[in-house]
Design a protein around this motif. Sequence first.
Motif: not given
Length: 183
Positions: A13, A16-17, A87, A107
């Motif tokens: 995550q 991805d963030y 993702r 998230f």
Amino acid sequence: MTRFPFNWEKSIQAIDYLASLKPGITQYYIGKIIFFADREHLLDYGRPITGDRFVAMEHGPVPSTILDLLKTDSGYPDEIVEELHDRIAIEPEGNKLHVYTKGEDKFYSLSGSDKEYLAEALEKYGSMSFAELKRLSHEDPAYESAWEKPGANNEMDIELWFAELADPEKAKQQFVEAAKCTG
């Protein structure tokens, strides 16, 4: 050497963030941003964001598992690689990998402070040149200590980061206790 357990979900995550905040971010910048965010979060909250182990490489500290995960031949279990690729999209260009979010926008494993520190690290370091980031990350005491050891890819002792705090011994003690609780 004290370690926190690696957190797959938070690490995926976090990648991805960062890609959602800076589409096309490269694996090099992901590594450096996570390094700075993990370090600052650990110093301020007593826990890192990802729990990855950092190794001293030629161009500076590297979150070992995260950068391996971004490689096409990571060797990690299929369900982890699938979760990552559900993702994000990775587009190779020469020796760089450009990472893009697929727009999951969930998230749930990242705390508010995790996202805050990732965003702040991206804002502070995300527009620096490769040479600037290399120079700055080479000044880290844990990096310097690991780099001086014989051999390659030596793990950094993140307890060395506590030297800059007002009461480094108390911080180290709390760090070791926190690592035991999460391990």
